[in-house]
Design a protein around this motif. Sequence first.
Motif: not given
Length: 542
Positions: A178, A263, A405
């Motif tokens: 992240m 992701d 995210n």
Amino acid sequence: MVDIIAKVQEVLKEPDNTLIVLSGGGASGRMGFLMAVSFNILLKGLGQLPQYTYIIAGGDRSLVASLEGPEDSALLGIEDLKKVCEGKKKVIFFGISCGLSAPYVAGQLDFCMNNLDIYVPVLVGFNPVTMARTDKIEGFHSTFRQVAERMEKLQETHQAFILNPAVGPEGLTGSSRMKGGSATKILLETLLLTAHKTVSKDSEISEKCLLEILRTYERAHKVTYGQSKKIAALVKQAGTSLQKKAYVYLVGWHTLGIIAIMDGAECIPTFGADINDVRGFLIGDRSEMFNREADLIAQGPKFAFSEEDFVKTILPSLTELDTVLFLFTVDDNLDEVEKLVVQVKERTSNVQALSHATVGQYLPASLKKLFPSIISIMWPILFLEYEGKFIQRFQRELSTKWILNTVSTGAHVLKGKILRNYMVDLRVSNSKLFWRAVSILQRFSGQPHAKCLEGLLQAIYDPEPLSEDLRTAPVSKHIAVATDKIKVVPTALLCLLRSCSVPEAHARLDAAPSLRAALDTALNAPGRKRGADKSEPDEQST
């Protein structure tokens, strides 16, 4: 940053036999890949040959699938670096490891420092050097901390560099995909774009130029989070799909497809997710992207990532419970987008869109009406020279990364995969995650390190009894067995909290409405002192 830019400039001015390498494991390696692709496209547009390449632990397959194991090998890192740099006279090497922890990168940085006549090593991460990993790297002579300390000394003479600003703890403890991933992108794109701008204009490197680019990312943050309500609704929708044991598919055009693949792949080690729980696909031209595309094509469902894969394997199996999120810009082929959305809508009504446009651009009504909800991000027009187009591209990628995210992390929180901000169902697939697992067991059980290590090994090897040979085996052996096992950490934690057997822990986890519910019940059992804060996590979990 200014000092590193000066080194990059030297390479850009002398394109013969020089190279800029971006390397990392897992999420960091994928981010390096994305940036290498972008800057080679920038060079191509100027009529120049590519000067960037990427290296990722485990090779191109790690770009689209979760293969964490190879990042434990320092020697593999060195071999991979030697291969791509063969015959080069000057190489700028960016080794990315957010926690200053990946052995793969440590080996490469060490090799660079032993060959300073050719290499300029740059370590990129977000821990102070004093918090770099100190455990021994299997088959290698140094720890990551020792490599970083050696770099600090060489930094005094501008022979090596460490770029490690503090970005603060992650929203989800240890989830460096992240903030760490975003900060890597912001830092390196700013640095490299400034190098390109100053070379093409033959101008001085100024902090003003760096700040101008950094501020465009700050604006991207405002523009993105101006959509918070819609992002929250998307988190809820994705969470509902996962709670009902259905899937979330992310379908992106061009580099937004790379962000989607990144992701999805990152959810597997982070949340112990199934390969299809959150999965990304890349639509559009991918020629000249990969080092070895042959390693990816027709390699089975684990490595499926293309439009053909989505249409052939995913589309026929879609159900009403699945969520499909489309990611595109108004400059993409919207007829192509529309055609795919129509096909998906025959299977599920849960279709969502994230679209990027510049002020004055609009989505055609025929496409707009296909979506119940669209996160439509409107970007200001940037009156900038050639490089400016890339700033806009980078902003859109970062904005998409932030949203994805949020969606994938939030959906897994809703599914019950997170316990008090810890990724308690992480996949034990490399040494960093192995020791993080022990640390999580200590934190929640309040038991000593040795007992938590024993509990983890029991969960890994069950039903095989723990022999002395297994107890003293190298960590790499434990990881090889654990990588394909599910719910290892929650099983071990329940055994420690309830003093029960592994089969009983499995039964309790299976019977509970969610993993978090099972663990919370055990933590709050009558007569149990809360052990969550008794032991400090070791440094590796940072």
